[in-house]
Scaffold this active site. Structure first.
Site, PDB file in Angstrom:
ATOM      1  N   HIS A 148       8.147   3.719  -3.458  1.00 16.15           N
ATOM      2  CA  HIS A 148       7.384   2.468  -3.436  1.00 16.15           C
ATOM      3  C   HIS A 148       6.540   2.445  -4.692  1.00 16.15           C
ATOM      4  O   HIS A 148       5.621   3.247  -4.852  1.00 16.15           O
ATOM      5  CB  HIS A 148       6.497   2.384  -2.190  1.00 16.15           C
ATOM      6  CG  HIS A 148       6.030   0.994  -1.875  1.00 16.15           C
ATOM      7  ND1 HIS A 148       5.381   0.191  -2.799  1.00 16.15           N
ATOM      8  CD2 HIS A 148       6.115   0.258  -0.742  1.00 16.15           C
ATOM      9  CE1 HIS A 148       5.096  -0.973  -2.242  1.00 16.15           C
ATOM     10  NE2 HIS A 148       5.531  -0.961  -0.994  1.00 16.15           N
TER      11      HIS A 148
ATOM     12  N   GLU B 147      11.611  -3.072   0.988  1.00 14.44           N
ATOM     13  CA  GLU B 147      10.541  -3.332   1.954  1.00 14.44           C
ATOM     14  C   GLU B 147       9.600  -4.427   1.463  1.00 14.44           C
ATOM     15  O   GLU B 147       8.393  -4.209   1.304  1.00 14.44           O
ATOM     16  CB  GLU B 147       9.758  -2.037   2.217  1.00 14.44           C
ATOM     17  CG  GLU B 147      10.609  -0.894   2.745  1.00 14.44           C
ATOM     18  CD  GLU B 147       9.901   0.446   2.677  1.00 14.44           C
ATOM     19  OE1 GLU B 147       8.704   0.475   2.291  1.00 14.44           O
ATOM     20  OE2 GLU B 147      10.531   1.474   2.990  1.00 14.44           O
TER      21      GLU B 147
ATOM     22  N   ASP C 163     -23.593 -10.953   6.382  1.00 15.84           N
ATOM     23  CA  ASP C 163     -23.422  -9.799   5.513  1.00 15.84           C
ATOM     24  C   ASP C 163     -23.286 -10.266   4.068  1.00 15.84           C
ATOM     25  O   ASP C 163     -22.463 -11.133   3.757  1.00 15.84           O
ATOM     26  CB  ASP C 163     -22.173  -9.027   5.932  1.00 15.84           C
ATOM     27  CG  ASP C 163     -22.027  -7.697   5.204  1.00 15.84           C
ATOM     28  OD1 ASP C 163     -22.780  -7.447   4.242  1.00 15.84           O
ATOM     29  OD2 ASP C 163     -21.147  -6.909   5.586  1.00 15.84           O
TER      30      ASP C 163
ATOM     31  N   LYS D 214       3.486  -4.691   8.235  1.00 17.63           N
ATOM     32  CA  LYS D 214       2.060  -4.512   7.969  1.00 17.63           C
ATOM     33  C   LYS D 214       1.458  -5.651   7.167  1.00 17.63           C
ATOM     34  O   LYS D 214       0.259  -5.910   7.243  1.00 17.63           O
ATOM     35  CB  LYS D 214       1.818  -3.188   7.235  1.00 17.63           C
ATOM     36  CG  LYS D 214       2.404  -3.144   5.820  1.00 17.63           C
ATOM     37  CD  LYS D 214       2.175  -1.825   5.122  1.00 17.63           C
ATOM     38  CE  LYS D 214       3.074  -0.751   5.648  1.00 17.63           C
ATOM     39  NZ  LYS D 214       4.521  -0.985   5.393  1.00 17.63           N
TER      40      LYS D 214
END
Length: 427
Positions: free
Chosen positions: A201, A276, A364, A71
């Protein structure tokens, strides 16, 4: 800078004879692009940095297998490099699992489906491809997995987090470790579901390594409880949270983790320990170079919000990448990039610095990259350089307003290439 090209996967990677870094190569590319009137932004991935971080990991955490968090940055060259180094992969969806399996990057026992809240069809997909390791943190998820994949190998995720982390995760995921976790282990045993270990985590971008110490002690207790219920507990997943661009900080973290792992899970127990890491591998390897497409002189007070600066000059620069592109890390990762002119000041360009705001290219008002910084006077067409741009950047980029994400270039030096690939290529 003498170089040749080799393939990593299907992508050309520049191989340099000597050591080079991102900023030096950015100089070369920006100079060439300026000559060709090409002002598009570009990214650089230094695969030396990825390999160096891997070797440092193995040195400082020799018992811990890194399972890279896809991710964080799913760049195919990064994934292939990590796979060739032998890492596993932390996947959070069907698509991420497919990236690893379709690319033949790792066997299924080197993949953990580390998302405690899984889509039903994604669980069935994991079963189809024999991806067995997956996390859970509540009874409803346990029942869902039992109905769809009763042979799954479950890892119970507990909530122990650093509240000062860049992105705290304990609010969203993980069960309470003292009372709720034992009940979930008991429920799993009653259902005949196999729990193989404990995960946690402490938060992405952790700042307090003591969180690891507490979590590891909780995991030890739950291992013993699980074994008393006939669970074959053999996996400890210490999650992520490792810094990506601070070697001293990583060393402090590693020291605490080593000490506590050896205390609570001595090597004689043969517990498989994984982690991780995401930003640890991705962050420092990537830089982004942007081009200033517009510049506006304003009263400095507009930037500093100090009326006393109303008679001083400030500047607002607009560049061709922003928070809807590579700089979405400002919104999604609570990271504040800091840029600098790629080329130094000169007799023509004075070095005096002014209050500065840097904007992205979209219409924006949210598209603000640096709210208030100091920078020398910049001209339209000049380049800005941003280091440490690999974590939660490219993976989240969009083409809002029609602005395309940067083109990427990849490189490493010949020594690193030889370490990685010379033997398999017969060199």
């Amino acid at each position: 800078m003498t170089h040749r090209f080799e393939l990593v996967g299907d992508t050309k990677v520049a191989i340099f004879d000597g050591h080079v870094d991102n900023e030096i190569i950015a100089h070369t590319i920006a100079t060439y692009r300026t000559q060709k009137k090409n002002d598009e932004p570009f990214g650089l991935m230094n695969l030396n940095t990825v390999v160096e971080h891997f070797l440092d990991w193995k040195l400082q955490l020799p018992r811990v297998e890194p399972f890279y968090a896809v991710k964080c940055n799913n760049d195919p060259v990064l994934l292939k490099t990590l796979a060739d180094l032998g890492t596993g992969f932390d996947c959070a969806s069907k698509a991420e699992i497919n990236m690893i399996l379709d690319g033949n990057l790792a066997p299924t026992d080197k993949i953990i489906y580390a998302h405690p809240c899984k889509t039903r069809s994604f669980i069935e997909h994991a079963r189809k491809y024999n991806v067995k390791m997956m996390t859970f943190d509540n009874e409803e998820e346990l029942q869902k997995i039992n109905g769809l994949y009763p042979d799954a190998e479950l890892v119970l995720r507990i909530a122990v987090s650093d509240p000062s982390a860049q992105c705290p995760l304990g609010i969203k995921f993980g069960c309470e470790p003292s009372e709720v976790a034992p009940k979930l282990l008991q429920k799993s045993a009653a259902m005949g579901m196999k729990v193989i270990g404990i995960s946690f985590h402490v938060g992405s971008g952790c700042n307090d390594p003591a969180a690891f110490q507490l979590a590891i002690s909780y995991a030890r207790n739950l291992f013993d409880i699980g074994k008393s219920m006939d669970h074959d507990m053999y996996l400890l997943d210490i999650g992520g949270g490792f810094p990506g661009n601070d070697h001293e900080k990583f060393s402090r973290f590693a020291s605490i983790i080593r000490t506590n792992i050896d205390e609570y899970f001595p090597p004689s127990e043969n517990v498989r320990i994984i982690a991780e890491p995401g930003r640890y591998f991705a962050s420092a390897s990537i830089s982004i170079t942007t081009n200033i497409i517009s510049a506006t002189k304003v009263p400095a007070s507009r930037i500093t919000k100090d009326d006393g600066d109303s008679d001083k000059d400030g500047y607002m620069y607009y560049m061709n990448d922003g928070v809807y592109g590579s700089f979405n890390c400002i919104l999604f990762d609570h990271f504040q990039p800091t840029g600098r002119p790629l080329f130094p000041s000169s007799d023509i360009i004075p070095s005096e610095e002014y209050p500065t705001t840097v904007w992205g290219p979209t219409c924006d008002g949210l598209d603000q990259v640096e709210k208030e910084t100091k920078m020398r006077r910049m001209q339209v067409g000049e380049w800005l350089y941003y280091p440490d741009m690999g974590a939660y950047t490219k993976v989240c980029a969009t083409n809002f307003n029609g602005f395309e994400p940067p083109t990427y270039y990849y490189f490493m030096d010949n020594t690193t290439w030889s370490y990685m690939y010379a033997m398999e290529n017969g060199h």
